[in-house]
Design an enzyme around this catalytic site. Structure first.
Site, short mmCIF file in Angstrom:
data_model
loop_
_atom_site.label_atom_id
_atom_site.label_comp_id
_atom_site.label_asym_id
_atom_site.label_seq_id
_atom_site.Cartn_x
_atom_site.Cartn_y
_atom_site.Cartn_z
CG HIS A 284 1.17 -1.14 3.11
ND1 HIS A 284 -0.13 -1.60 3.04
CD2 HIS A 284 1.48 -1.09 4.43
CE1 HIS A 284 -0.59 -1.83 4.27
NE2 HIS A 284 0.37 -1.53 5.13
CB SER B 139 2.12 -2.84 7.74
OG SER B 139 1.19 -1.77 7.66
#
Length: 267
Positions: free
Chosen positions: A248, A41
């Protein structure tokens, strides 16, 4: 007349040198590259929004560092097969097939899911300090004992599929700036999480070097932009509305943190 000939000769030599330098410059090399992006990711760009419709649950973002390289450098060919949730086994089994003998540049970010990034952060957020520290410690044991061989499998697989490619292994940012006033996790939990990420990056760096790959270390680039820092945050904090983006890089984290380091390492 003699002076004129000397000036003409000098200009000719300068032009020849300039042409040689241009032909061998990174920009010239990059424009002819056939680039493939692999990984999880952090490589697909989860958290950076603007996901491409073709990527589905892999959530490949046009703001991720591979896509930014394609937009800014314009290599001869570009393909990303990076996918949210990918482990080293997923890269070997599902992503290496995107490579070929004509591939000249490969990037990869992987390893975090092998040690359970997501479950560790869930434990740290929902449980107490002792459970958090224990979860990170267990992951550190996996990093030391299991991850090196798994990473070697990825890097060796890349080399066998794309023997002439430059391979850039992009690491992970450290989540927290320590020593600041910060709500949420305890200072000890934040320090232990950072310790675990630093160990992960160091093991990845060592494995990359052993495989002849270049390690793109993004840690210093994120300093001042981590969680609990006083600057603009380049990482998502815990997001209860959209848990998948938690911890993230944001779009700014990809463009200001991940991309410049990869671009420099790619040559």
């Amino acid at each position: 007349m003699r002076r004129t000939r000397l000036v003409t000769l000098a200009l000719g030599v300068a032009a020849a040198i300039g042409a040689t330098l241009l032909a061998s410059s990174p920009a010239a090399a990059a424009a002819s590259d056939r680039y493939v992006a692999l990984g999880d990711s952090y490589a697909s760009g989860v958290g950076a929004d603007s996901y491409t419709s073709e990527s589905g649950s892999c959530q490949r973002s046009s703001n991720g560092y591979p896509a930014l390289y394609n937009t800014n450098v314009h290599p001869a060919a570009y393909r990303s097969v990076a996918c949210s949730g990918a482990t080293t086994a997923d890269v070997v089994n599902s992503q290496l097939s995107a490579l070929s003998t004509s591939t000249t540049l490969v990037s990869v970010t992987v390893g975090g899911n092998d040690i359970g990034f997501s479950s560790i952060m869930t434990t740290c957020v929902l449980s107490g300090e002792s459970d958090c520290i224990a979860a990170v410690a267990a992951a550190e044991t996996k990093v030391r004992n299991e991850l090196p061989a798994k990473l070697a499998g990825v890097y060796n697989g890349i080399r066998s599929h794309a023997p002439s490619a430059r391979v850039v292994v992009v690491g992970y940012p450290v989540f927290y700036q320590l020593g600041t006033v910060c709500i949420g996790l305890s200072a000890n939990s934040r320090a232990k999480i950072d310790e675990g990420i630093n160990l992960l990056d160091d093991v990845i760096k060592t494995a990359a070097a052993a495989a002849g790959a270049t390690f793109a270390d993004v840690r210093s680039q994120f300093v001042g932009h981590q969680l609990c820092s006083y600057g603009d945050k380049w990482l998502h904090a815990l997001n209860y509305v959209n848990l998948s983006v938690s911890y993230h890089p944001t779009a700014a984290g990809q463009s200001g943190g991940m991309y410049p380091v990869f671009r420099s390492a790619a040559g």
